[in-house]
Design a protein around this motif. Structure first.
Motif, PDB file in Angstrom:
ATOM      1  N   LEU A 328     -24.414  42.054 -15.116  1.00  0.00           N
ATOM      2  CA  LEU A 328     -23.731  40.809 -14.773  1.00  0.00           C
ATOM      3  C   LEU A 328     -22.331  40.740 -15.370  1.00  0.00           C
ATOM      4  CD1 LEU A 328     -26.646  38.216 -15.130  1.00  0.00           C
ATOM      5  CD2 LEU A 328     -25.666  39.161 -13.027  1.00  0.00           C
ATOM      6  N   PHE A 329     -22.164  41.245 -16.616  1.00  0.00           N
ATOM      7  CA  PHE A 329     -20.856  41.102 -17.248  1.00  0.00           C
ATOM      8  C   PHE A 329     -19.821  42.041 -16.642  1.00  0.00           C
ATOM      9  CE2 PHE A 329     -23.372  44.006 -19.888  1.00  0.00           C
ATOM     10  CZ  PHE A 329     -22.543  45.121 -19.967  1.00  0.00           C
ATOM     11  N   PHE A 330     -20.251  42.959 -15.755  1.00  0.00           N
ATOM     12  CA  PHE A 330     -19.308  43.819 -15.051  1.00  0.00           C
ATOM     13  C   PHE A 330     -18.770  43.164 -13.774  1.00  0.00           C
ATOM     14  CE2 PHE A 330     -20.614  48.267 -16.736  1.00  0.00           C
ATOM     15  CZ  PHE A 330     -19.707  48.113 -17.781  1.00  0.00           C
ATOM     16  N   ILE A 331     -19.502  42.182 -13.261  1.00  0.00           N
ATOM     17  CA  ILE A 331     -19.132  41.577 -11.977  1.00  0.00           C
ATOM     18  C   ILE A 331     -17.723  40.975 -11.991  1.00  0.00           C
ATOM     19  CG2 ILE A 331     -19.713  39.746 -10.341  1.00  0.00           C
ATOM     20  CD1 ILE A 331     -22.668  40.326 -10.890  1.00  0.00           C
ATOM     21  N   PRO A 332     -17.340  40.206 -13.041  1.00  0.00           N
ATOM     22  CA  PRO A 332     -15.961  39.685 -13.047  1.00  0.00           C
ATOM     23  C   PRO A 332     -14.889  40.784 -13.091  1.00  0.00           C
ATOM     24  CG  PRO A 332     -17.342  38.520 -14.640  1.00  0.00           C
ATOM     25  CD  PRO A 332     -18.128  39.705 -14.179  1.00  0.00           C
ATOM     26  N   CYS A 333     -15.279  41.985 -13.499  1.00  0.00           N
ATOM     27  CA  CYS A 333     -14.312  43.091 -13.607  1.00  0.00           C
ATOM     28  C   CYS A 333     -14.140  43.852 -12.291  1.00  0.00           C
ATOM     29  CB  CYS A 333     -14.754  44.073 -14.696  1.00  0.00           C
ATOM     30  SG  CYS A 333     -14.962  43.340 -16.326  1.00  0.00           S
ATOM     31  N   LEU A 334     -14.958  43.535 -11.295  1.00  0.00           N
ATOM     32  CA  LEU A 334     -14.932  44.310 -10.052  1.00  0.00           C
ATOM     33  C   LEU A 334     -13.573  44.283  -9.346  1.00  0.00           C
ATOM     34  CD1 LEU A 334     -18.477  43.582  -8.547  1.00  0.00           C
ATOM     35  CD2 LEU A 334     -17.648  45.707  -9.564  1.00  0.00           C
ATOM     36  N   PRO A 335     -12.909  43.125  -9.236  1.00  0.00           N
ATOM     37  CA  PRO A 335     -11.588  43.136  -8.567  1.00  0.00           C
ATOM     38  C   PRO A 335     -10.590  44.058  -9.264  1.00  0.00           C
ATOM     39  CG  PRO A 335     -12.412  40.892  -8.746  1.00  0.00           C
ATOM     40  CD  PRO A 335     -13.327  41.743  -9.566  1.00  0.00           C
ATOM     41  N   PHE A 336     -10.558  44.003 -10.602  1.00  0.00           N
ATOM     42  CA  PHE A 336      -9.646  44.870 -11.345  1.00  0.00           C
ATOM     43  C   PHE A 336     -10.027  46.337 -11.155  1.00  0.00           C
ATOM     44  CE2 PHE A 336      -8.736  47.225 -15.289  1.00  0.00           C
ATOM     45  CZ  PHE A 336      -7.353  47.130 -15.290  1.00  0.00           C
ATOM     46  N   THR A 337     -11.336  46.621 -11.176  1.00  0.00           N
ATOM     47  CA  THR A 337     -11.796  47.998 -10.989  1.00  0.00           C
ATOM     48  C   THR A 337     -11.429  48.506  -9.607  1.00  0.00           C
ATOM     49  OG1 THR A 337     -13.677  47.520 -12.448  1.00  0.00           O
ATOM     50  CG2 THR A 337     -13.807  49.520 -11.116  1.00  0.00           C
ATOM     51  N   PHE A 338     -11.536  47.636  -8.611  1.00  0.00           N
ATOM     52  CA  PHE A 338     -11.167  48.024  -7.250  1.00  0.00           C
ATOM     53  C   PHE A 338      -9.688  48.410  -7.182  1.00  0.00           C
ATOM     54  CE2 PHE A 338      -9.538  46.930  -3.009  1.00  0.00           C
ATOM     55  CZ  PHE A 338     -10.357  47.737  -2.223  1.00  0.00           C
ATOM     56  N   ILE A 339      -8.856  47.634  -7.853  1.00  0.00           N
ATOM     57  CA  ILE A 339      -7.421  47.946  -7.865  1.00  0.00           C
ATOM     58  C   ILE A 339      -7.174  49.298  -8.539  1.00  0.00           C
ATOM     59  CG2 ILE A 339      -5.183  47.236  -8.793  1.00  0.00           C
ATOM     60  CD1 ILE A 339      -6.130  44.335  -8.522  1.00  0.00           C
ATOM     61  N   VAL A 340      -7.884  49.544  -9.662  1.00  0.00           N
ATOM     62  CA  VAL A 340      -7.732  50.812 -10.368  1.00  0.00           C
ATOM     63  C   VAL A 340      -8.155  51.973  -9.478  1.00  0.00           C
ATOM     64  CG1 VAL A 340      -8.568  52.198 -12.311  1.00  0.00           C
ATOM     65  CG2 VAL A 340      -8.000  49.789 -12.651  1.00  0.00           C
ATOM     66  N   VAL A 341      -9.286  51.796  -8.768  1.00  0.00           N
ATOM     67  CA  VAL A 341      -9.769  52.850  -7.875  1.00  0.00           C
ATOM     68  C   VAL A 341      -8.750  53.122  -6.772  1.00  0.00           C
ATOM     69  CG1 VAL A 341     -11.526  53.416  -6.148  1.00  0.00           C
ATOM     70  CG2 VAL A 341     -12.211  52.449  -8.349  1.00  0.00           C
TER      71      VAL A 341
END
Length: 634
Positions: A328-341
């Motif tokens: 769950l604590f990774f979910i808020p990080c998904l948009p940033f991770t998508f940008i990094v990818v």
């Protein structure tokens, strides 16, 4: 029986230890809801600062840990060239205990001494006084205590825990006994409390001193030399006022030297300065003496999806040491991770993710900076193949003996299971391996003895073909689901004439409604699973795994093997696999390397080698992970 104050009071609390933050958080919330408008600085204000400081301190340690695990940036300046294993990660799991302790003590002290609740934001004189107290009191006090902790009794009962970590990391800085952190809390508290008692304290001093203290502790434990030796050449006095990761590491290897907190001056005064400190630091900081080894084996992986892209040691070491699952604590990080990818899409080079040692051979994992969905974009095919080709040529130039392609990196439609690269570069010294021979062996050895009929989906794929040809020669009837008669006939003709009748083409799932052994190589829906009879076991080599829809059936895991027990430095899990377990294709590359085979394993699977590869894997201590329930004995 443990020595007094060696264990933490909340050692067995698990995650419930964070309940100790409850009174502090509760005080803030209560005051926010009930305080009057003219009420300013008070205990709740200080409690809010304590919470903010805790977050900053934890973040500081995590960021330092992430940096030290970014092997693609730090590998050339690593001091100890070995990985952090699961044992060390578990031992350091509660590294943040000292932050809880210090926060609780400060909360109590502020309650006892109300004047601490009303410190100004800034006081320049306080910074000077704190510096004097640090150099004149904290540094020598720590030096004296540290030397005492290296006596036989204190080291055995209190200090040995800190030295038990084979590889220093920023999180190792917090891994110590309760007694040690009581003393460390006194060392860090003297400049702050003393300055405040003199009337020069400030909020900025508390934040600044504590965070700089933690920063320097992490610096010394990071196992990466980042302090330029040119600083010491230009300003020689810096050698005595700033320690380095190399300096600290020499204390770990020679426990009778380099006891200082941050300033080597006190080791020089106490005649405990290691004479190798400066020369070794110069060698390591210049990147010329770390003895970086050429890997014997490289596993070329790729990211699966956006969420699993965060399942790497340089994001959170703790989560990467456990099998991947959506957290769950990774979910808020998904948009940033998508940008990094997406940014990494522009990257034209693979990066080093992790490494471990097996039988004195260095095994590394390199990652192609692409996610699974990108492999199915027609316009991305050439770019991905170019990245894989560059990695193979780079490995060849380095002197790597075997490079194994993971999952989609060896997709048949992408590059023919690696055959494209071998045909293009016939003089490769590095052996290119898809590892699917062992994958087939793992699946086949899960099938119970006595089974005379199986249902196979993905029947004309590389793995499906090998499984079908192997089983038919064992006189097992194989129901091959495929609508392509041409592809079926091509495979059937590969089988010896006397076994061709055991291969049967079917086009509908209904034809397998009486078969209890399903081998799934193509994703099937819950509706398609409904045709399986009760008690069916689903073996599978499909990615992602099929949904466990049927409660009256059993489901196998993806083909995998457990690495030998003598593996060293392994500290992260491979996707959803358990600790020490790798996908069968990865294990296939390991076996290829350990056996010293000089042939490429690309293209179609050589059915005649399935048993040979399986026996070689068992010989080298690799073990199958899953067993069909029908194979288990009471």
């Amino acid at each position: 029986m443990d020595a007094p104050l060696s264990s933490w009071p909340w050692e067995n609390f698990g995650v419930f230890k964070y309940v100790f933050y409850g009174p502090i958080v509760g005080k803030v919330l209560y005051e926010m809801m009930n305080q009057e408008e003219d009420s300013k600085l008070n205990l709740s204000w200080w409690c809010l600062n304590l919470i903010i400081l805790c977050v900053l301190r934890i973040s500081l340690h995590v960021v330092w840990s992430s940096y030290s695990n970014m092997l693609f940036l730090t590998r050339d300046r690593k001091i100890l060239q070995q990985g952090v294993d699961f044992n060390q990660i578990d031992k350091e799991w509660n590294w943040d205990n000292f932050i809880i302790l210090q926060t609780l003590v400060v909360f109590i002290v502020c309650y006892i001494f109300p004047f601490l609740q009303h410190l100004p934001i800034w006081n320049v004189k306080g910074l000077i006084v704190a510096l004097i107290l640090h150099v004149g009191v904290s540094e020598p006090l720590y030096y004296w205590f540290h030397k005492k902790f290296h006596g036989d009794y204190l080291f055995k009962n209190y200090h040995s825990l800190h030295h038990s970590s084979s590889v220093p990391t920023p999180l190792t800085a917090g891994n110590a006994s309760f007694m040690e952190h009581i003393i460390l809390m006194m060392v860090i508290g003297i400049p702050i409390f003393g300055t405040s008692m003199m009337g020069y304290g400030s909020t900025s001093l508390v934040y600044g001193y504590v965070l700089i203290f933690d920063y320097l502790r992490c610096l010394g434990h990071c196992n990466v030399e980042i302090v330029p030796h040119k600083w010491f050449e230009a300003f020689p006095f810096l050698k005595y006022v700033l320690y380095t990761p190399t300096y600290h590491n020499l204390h770990r290897t020679n426990k009778d030297t380099n006891f200082c907190l941050f300033m080597p001056l006190f080791d020089a005064l106490g005649n405990t300065l290691n004479t190798k400190s400066w020369t070794l630091h110069k060698t390591l900081s210049s990147g010329s003496g770390n003895e970086a080894r050429v890997p014997d084996f490289v596993f070329l992986a790729h990211m699966v999806d956006i969420s699993s892209a965060m399942h790497v040691p340089f994001v959170l070491r703790s989560t990467s040491s456990l099998p991947y699952t959506t957290r769950l604590f990774f979910i808020p990080c998904l948009p940033f991770t998508f940008i990094v990818v997406m940014v990494m899409w522009l990257r034209s080079k693979t990066f080093l993710l992790s490494f471990y040692n097996l039988r004195d051979r260095l095994h590394q994992t390199w990652v192609v900076p692409r996610c699974g969905f990108q492999y199915f974009l027609p316009f991305a095919t050439n770019g991905i193949n170019k990245l894989i080709e560059q990695s193979i040529l780079r490995a060849d130039k380095m002197g790597v003996k075997v490079i194994s392609l993971a999952a989609l990196n060896k997709n048949e439609s992408l590059n023919g299971g690696g055959k494209l690269f071998v045909d293009k570069h016939p003089n490769l010294r590095v052996r290119v391996v898809h590892g699917n021979t062992l994958t087939a062996a793992v699946i086949l050895n899960e099938i119970p003895q006595g089974v005379n009929e199986v249902f196979l989906t993905g029947a004309t794929s590389k793995l499906g073909r090998a499984i079908a040809l192997y089983l038919c020669q064992k006189k097992v009837r194989v129901l091959m689901l495929t609508i392509s008669t041409d592809r079926f006939l091509k495979i059937q003709k590969e089988a010896p004439l006397e076994y061709q009748s055991y291969l049967v083409q079917i086009t509908k799932y209904q034809a397998a409604q009486n078969c209890k052994t399903w081998i799934v190589g193509k994703w099937i829906t819950p509706r398609e699973q409904s045709w399986a009879p009760k008690g069916t076991h689903f073996h599978q080599f499909v990615v992602p795994p099929i949904l466990s829809f049927r409660r009256d059936c059993t489901y196998g895991e993806l083909a995998a093997m457990r690495l030998p027990e003598d593996v060293e430095g392994l500290g992260c899990c491979e996707y959803t696999m358990e600790r020490g377990v790798v996908h069968a294709c990865h294990a296939g590359g390991v076996v290829h390397s350990l056996e010293g085979w000089r042939h490429h394993e690309v293209g179609a699977i050589d059915v005649k080698r399935i048993d040979l590869v399986w026996e070689a894997a068992l010989k080298h201590g690799l073990k199958p992970v899953t067993t069909c329930p029908h194979n288990k004995t009471d």
